[in-house]
Design a protein around this motif. Structure first.
Motif, PDB file in Angstrom:
ATOM      1  N   ILE A   1      15.935 -35.149 -54.893  1.00 16.50           N
ATOM      2  CA  ILE A   1      16.535 -36.467 -54.316  1.00 16.50           C
ATOM      3  C   ILE A   1      15.442 -36.734 -52.883  1.00 16.50           C
ATOM      4  CG2 ILE A   1      18.736 -36.163 -54.739  1.00 16.50           C
ATOM      5  CD1 ILE A   1      19.325 -35.419 -52.011  1.00 16.50           C
ATOM      6  N   ASP A   2      15.214 -37.896 -52.705  1.00 19.43           N
ATOM      7  CA  ASP A   2      14.376 -38.421 -51.671  1.00 19.43           C
ATOM      8  C   ASP A   2      15.613 -38.772 -50.543  1.00 19.43           C
ATOM      9  OD1 ASP A   2      11.839 -38.159 -52.597  1.00 19.43           O
ATOM     10  OD2 ASP A   2      12.144 -40.281 -53.759  1.00 19.43           O
ATOM     11  N   TYR A   3      15.572 -38.085 -49.788  1.00 17.05           N
ATOM     12  CA  TYR A   3      16.540 -38.326 -48.635  1.00 17.05           C
ATOM     13  C   TYR A   3      16.060 -38.883 -47.338  1.00 17.05           C
ATOM     14  CZ  TYR A   3      20.427 -37.147 -45.522  1.00 17.05           C
ATOM     15  OH  TYR A   3      21.458 -36.929 -44.831  1.00 17.05           O
ATOM     16  N   GLU A   4      16.688 -39.739 -46.933  1.00 17.68           N
ATOM     17  CA  GLU A   4      16.012 -40.821 -45.738  1.00 17.68           C
ATOM     18  C   GLU A   4      16.512 -40.165 -44.391  1.00 17.68           C
ATOM     19  OE1 GLU A   4      16.837 -44.810 -46.259  1.00 17.68           O
ATOM     20  OE2 GLU A   4      16.617 -44.895 -48.221  1.00 17.68           O
ATOM     21  N   GLY A   5      16.960 -39.218 -44.214  1.00 16.35           N
ATOM     22  CA  GLY A   5      17.098 -38.510 -43.027  1.00 16.35           C
ATOM     23  C   GLY A   5      18.478 -38.386 -42.477  1.00 16.35           C
ATOM     24  N   ALA A   6      18.921 -37.426 -41.394  1.00 13.98           N
ATOM     25  CA  ALA A   6      20.208 -37.407 -40.933  1.00 13.98           C
ATOM     26  C   ALA A   6      20.440 -38.378 -39.637  1.00 13.98           C
ATOM     27  CB  ALA A   6      20.345 -35.943 -40.542  1.00 13.98           C
ATOM     28  N   SER A   7      21.658 -38.668 -39.379  1.00  9.54           N
ATOM     29  CA  SER A   7      21.929 -39.300 -37.973  1.00  9.54           C
ATOM     30  C   SER A   7      22.040 -38.147 -36.948  1.00  9.54           C
ATOM     31  CB  SER A   7      23.238 -39.945 -38.091  1.00  9.54           C
ATOM     32  OG  SER A   7      23.072 -41.330 -38.936  1.00  9.54           O
ATOM     33  N   VAL A   8      21.220 -38.529 -35.817  1.00 10.71           N
ATOM     34  CA  VAL A   8      21.222 -37.457 -35.021  1.00 10.71           C
ATOM     35  C   VAL A   8      21.349 -38.056 -33.559  1.00 10.71           C
ATOM     36  CG1 VAL A   8      19.385 -35.739 -33.802  1.00 10.71           C
ATOM     37  CG2 VAL A   8      19.227 -36.452 -35.964  1.00 10.71           C
ATOM     38  N   GLY A   9      22.344 -37.408 -32.798  1.00  9.06           N
ATOM     39  CA  GLY A   9      22.792 -37.800 -31.506  1.00  9.06           C
ATOM     40  C   GLY A   9      22.238 -36.689 -30.411  1.00  9.06           C
ATOM     41  N   VAL A  10      21.618 -37.061 -29.349  1.00  5.04           N
ATOM     42  CA  VAL A  10      21.274 -36.002 -28.305  1.00  5.04           C
ATOM     43  C   VAL A  10      21.579 -36.546 -26.877  1.00  5.04           C
ATOM     44  CG1 VAL A  10      19.046 -34.791 -27.713  1.00  5.04           C
ATOM     45  CG2 VAL A  10      19.117 -35.640 -29.672  1.00  5.04           C
ATOM     46  N   VAL A  11      22.088 -35.321 -26.470  1.00  6.74           N
ATOM     47  CA  VAL A  11      22.572 -35.596 -25.051  1.00  6.74           C
ATOM     48  C   VAL A  11      22.141 -34.464 -24.188  1.00  6.74           C
ATOM     49  CG1 VAL A  11      24.767 -36.882 -25.538  1.00  6.74           C
ATOM     50  CG2 VAL A  11      24.692 -34.370 -25.434  1.00  6.74           C
ATOM     51  N   THR A  12      22.063 -34.649 -23.017  1.00  3.46           N
ATOM     52  CA  THR A  12      21.823 -33.665 -21.963  1.00  3.46           C
ATOM     53  C   THR A  12      23.157 -33.347 -21.043  1.00  3.46           C
ATOM     54  OG1 THR A  12      19.684 -34.771 -21.922  1.00  3.46           O
ATOM     55  CG2 THR A  12      20.259 -33.216 -19.990  1.00  3.46           C
ATOM     56  N   SER A  13      23.127 -32.015 -20.671  1.00  5.71           N
ATOM     57  CA  SER A  13      24.244 -31.527 -19.931  1.00  5.71           C
ATOM     58  C   SER A  13      24.382 -32.037 -18.705  1.00  5.71           C
ATOM     59  CB  SER A  13      24.504 -30.093 -20.074  1.00  5.71           C
ATOM     60  OG  SER A  13      23.111 -29.519 -19.346  1.00  5.71           O
ATOM     61  N   GLU A  14      25.560 -32.232 -17.830  1.00 11.76           N
ATOM     62  CA  GLU A  14      25.554 -32.548 -16.638  1.00 11.76           C
ATOM     63  C   GLU A  14      25.627 -31.359 -15.642  1.00 11.76           C
ATOM     64  OE1 GLU A  14      25.682 -35.825 -15.559  1.00 11.76           O
ATOM     65  OE2 GLU A  14      25.446 -36.510 -17.578  1.00 11.76           O
ATOM     66  N   PRO A  15      25.241 -31.473 -14.310  1.00 13.96           N
ATOM     67  CA  PRO A  15      25.316 -30.309 -13.621  1.00 13.96           C
ATOM     68  C   PRO A  15      26.857 -29.671 -13.598  1.00 13.96           C
ATOM     69  CG  PRO A  15      24.212 -32.050 -12.525  1.00 13.96           C
ATOM     70  CD  PRO A  15      24.607 -32.546 -13.723  1.00 13.96           C
ATOM     71  N   ARG A  16      27.148 -28.353 -13.610  1.00 14.51           N
ATOM     72  CA  ARG A  16      28.511 -27.735 -13.434  1.00 14.51           C
ATOM     73  C   ARG A  16      29.180 -28.102 -14.871  1.00 14.51           C
ATOM     74  NH1 ARG A  16      26.560 -29.196  -8.794  1.00 14.51           N
ATOM     75  NH2 ARG A  16      27.729 -31.178  -8.867  1.00 14.51           N
ATOM     76  N   MET A  17      28.527 -28.619 -15.723  1.00 11.29           N
ATOM     77  CA  MET A  17      29.433 -28.591 -17.306  1.00 11.29           C
ATOM     78  C   MET A  17      29.554 -27.263 -17.700  1.00 11.29           C
ATOM     79  SD  MET A  17      28.433 -31.015 -20.518  1.00 11.29           S
ATOM     80  CE  MET A  17      28.888 -32.439 -19.855  1.00 11.29           C
ATOM     81  N   LYS A  18      30.723 -26.909 -17.897  1.00  8.68           N
ATOM     82  CA  LYS A  18      30.922 -25.410 -18.395  1.00  8.68           C
ATOM     83  C   LYS A  18      31.506 -25.306 -19.670  1.00  8.68           C
ATOM     84  CE  LYS A  18      31.589 -23.605 -13.936  1.00  8.68           C
ATOM     85  NZ  LYS A  18      30.381 -22.935 -13.284  1.00  8.68           N
ATOM     86  N   GLU A  19      32.431 -26.521 -20.084  1.00  4.18           N
ATOM     87  CA  GLU A  19      33.060 -26.479 -21.356  1.00  4.18           C
ATOM     88  C   GLU A  19      32.076 -26.966 -22.576  1.00  4.18           C
ATOM     89  OE1 GLU A  19      35.901 -25.156 -21.884  1.00  4.18           O
ATOM     90  OE2 GLU A  19      35.772 -24.499 -20.139  1.00  4.18           O
ATOM     91  N   PRO A  20      31.981 -26.384 -23.659  1.00  6.85           N
ATOM     92  CA  PRO A  20      31.084 -26.683 -24.794  1.00  6.85           C
ATOM     93  C   PRO A  20      31.859 -27.861 -25.432  1.00  6.85           C
ATOM     94  CG  PRO A  20      31.670 -24.436 -24.909  1.00  6.85           C
ATOM     95  CD  PRO A  20      32.319 -24.873 -23.539  1.00  6.85           C
ATOM     96  N   GLU A  21      33.031 -28.046 -25.340  1.00  6.03           N
ATOM     97  CA  GLU A  21      33.653 -29.187 -26.256  1.00  6.03           C
ATOM     98  C   GLU A  21      33.281 -30.340 -25.506  1.00  6.03           C
ATOM     99  OE1 GLU A  21      34.960 -29.638 -29.324  1.00  6.03           O
ATOM    100  OE2 GLU A  21      34.813 -27.607 -29.331  1.00  6.03           O
ATOM    101  N   ALA A  22      33.116 -30.560 -24.044  1.00  8.34           N
ATOM    102  CA  ALA A  22      32.514 -31.842 -23.424  1.00  8.34           C
ATOM    103  C   ALA A  22      31.538 -32.249 -23.954  1.00  8.34           C
ATOM    104  CB  ALA A  22      32.692 -31.628 -21.813  1.00  8.34           C
ATOM    105  N   LEU A  23      30.500 -31.320 -24.090  1.00 11.03           N
ATOM    106  CA  LEU A  23      29.134 -31.736 -24.354  1.00 11.03           C
ATOM    107  C   LEU A  23      29.116 -32.251 -25.745  1.00 11.03           C
ATOM    108  CD1 LEU A  23      26.295 -31.890 -23.418  1.00 11.03           C
ATOM    109  CD2 LEU A  23      25.866 -29.481 -23.892  1.00 11.03           C
ATOM    110  N   LEU A  24      29.699 -31.396 -26.654  1.00  8.22           N
ATOM    111  CA  LEU A  24      29.772 -31.709 -28.018  1.00  8.22           C
ATOM    112  C   LEU A  24      30.586 -33.194 -28.158  1.00  8.22           C
ATOM    113  CD1 LEU A  24      31.098 -28.430 -29.773  1.00  8.22           C
ATOM    114  CD2 LEU A  24      29.148 -29.461 -30.090  1.00  8.22           C
ATOM    115  N   SER A  25      31.403 -33.332 -27.513  1.00  9.21           N
ATOM    116  CA  SER A  25      31.957 -34.680 -27.778  1.00  9.21           C
ATOM    117  C   SER A  25      31.028 -35.774 -27.220  1.00  9.21           C
ATOM    118  CB  SER A  25      33.437 -34.959 -26.895  1.00  9.21           C
ATOM    119  OG  SER A  25      33.956 -36.034 -26.789  1.00  9.21           O
ATOM    120  N   LEU A  26      30.199 -35.710 -26.396  1.00 11.18           N
ATOM    121  CA  LEU A  26      29.252 -36.652 -26.117  1.00 11.18           C
ATOM    122  C   LEU A  26      28.410 -36.809 -26.812  1.00 11.18           C
ATOM    123  CD1 LEU A  26      28.785 -35.733 -22.109  1.00 11.18           C
ATOM    124  CD2 LEU A  26      29.923 -37.729 -22.995  1.00 11.18           C
ATOM    125  N   ALA A  27      27.710 -35.842 -27.531  1.00  8.19           N
ATOM    126  CA  ALA A  27      26.797 -35.556 -28.663  1.00  8.19           C
ATOM    127  C   ALA A  27      27.226 -36.439 -29.845  1.00  8.19           C
ATOM    128  CB  ALA A  27      26.357 -34.109 -28.883  1.00  8.19           C
TER     129      ALA A  27
END
Length: 178
Positions: A132-158
């Motif tokens: 199969i010829d695959y046209e690629g994935a959808s990719v969302g990239v984010v950067t953590s904020e200072p003092r961000m400690k909870e993985p779920e917050a960063l995952l939600s933004l991404a």
């Protein structure tokens, strides 16, 4: 007994299909990485990757082909990462990649990461029963904020960033279809 415990721990933190870390392992490592970034005053880039149209691969070619596609995609993503970056399969057709932000040009870095992952997620995949010829994935990239400690917050933004990319790709596809 200790060796058996280590083996069981590895199984609990590894996706059995692709052999890469699973969601639980990702959450543990992301929590550790965020804490380290906070102490060092640095940031983390996180990419949320969704394999567009994966359901149609399973429907059209069967689940064995879908499994082969996931295995090959995990291999391609891992091969395209920097030393020290972390990859995990967190759901059926969803992957997460994260690593240290080495440049303070965060916006440029996010765009470069997104393009790099999109590029190596494209191509011809040999799935045994078909190519199969695959046209690629959808990719969302984010950067953590200072003092961000909870993985779920960063995952939600991404995740939100990925859905914005997915919507834009659908709009582009609709425009080219007409």
């Amino acid at each position: 007994m200790r060796r058996e415990h280590i083996t069981l721990r590895e199984y609990a933190l590894t996706d059995p299909l692709t052999g890469i870390p699973n969601r639980r392992a990702m959450e543990l490592e992301l929590k550790r990485s965020l804490a380290n970034a906070d102490r060092a005053g640095s940031m983390i880039h996180l990419a949320f990757i969704d394999l567009d149209d994966f359901k149609s691969i399973n429907d059209d070619y069967g689940h064995d082909a879908g499994d082969r596609f996931l295995i090959e995609m995990a291999r391609k993503i891992r091969a395209g990462l920097r030393e020290g970056d972390f990859i995990a399969r967190i759901g059926g057709d969803e992957f997460v990649v994260f690593g240290s932000a080495v440049s303070e040009a965060y916006s440029d870095s996010r765009k470069a990461i997104q393009k790099r992952i999109e590029d190596f997620s494209k191509g011809t995949f040999h799935l045994g029963v078909a190519d199969i010829d695959y046209e690629g994935a959808s990719v969302g990239v984010v950067t953590s904020e200072p003092r961000m400690k909870e993985p779920e917050a960063l995952l939600s933004l991404a995740d939100e960033a990925m859905y914005r990319v997915k919507k834009a790709r659908r709009r582009e596809q609709l425009e080219t279809d007409f």
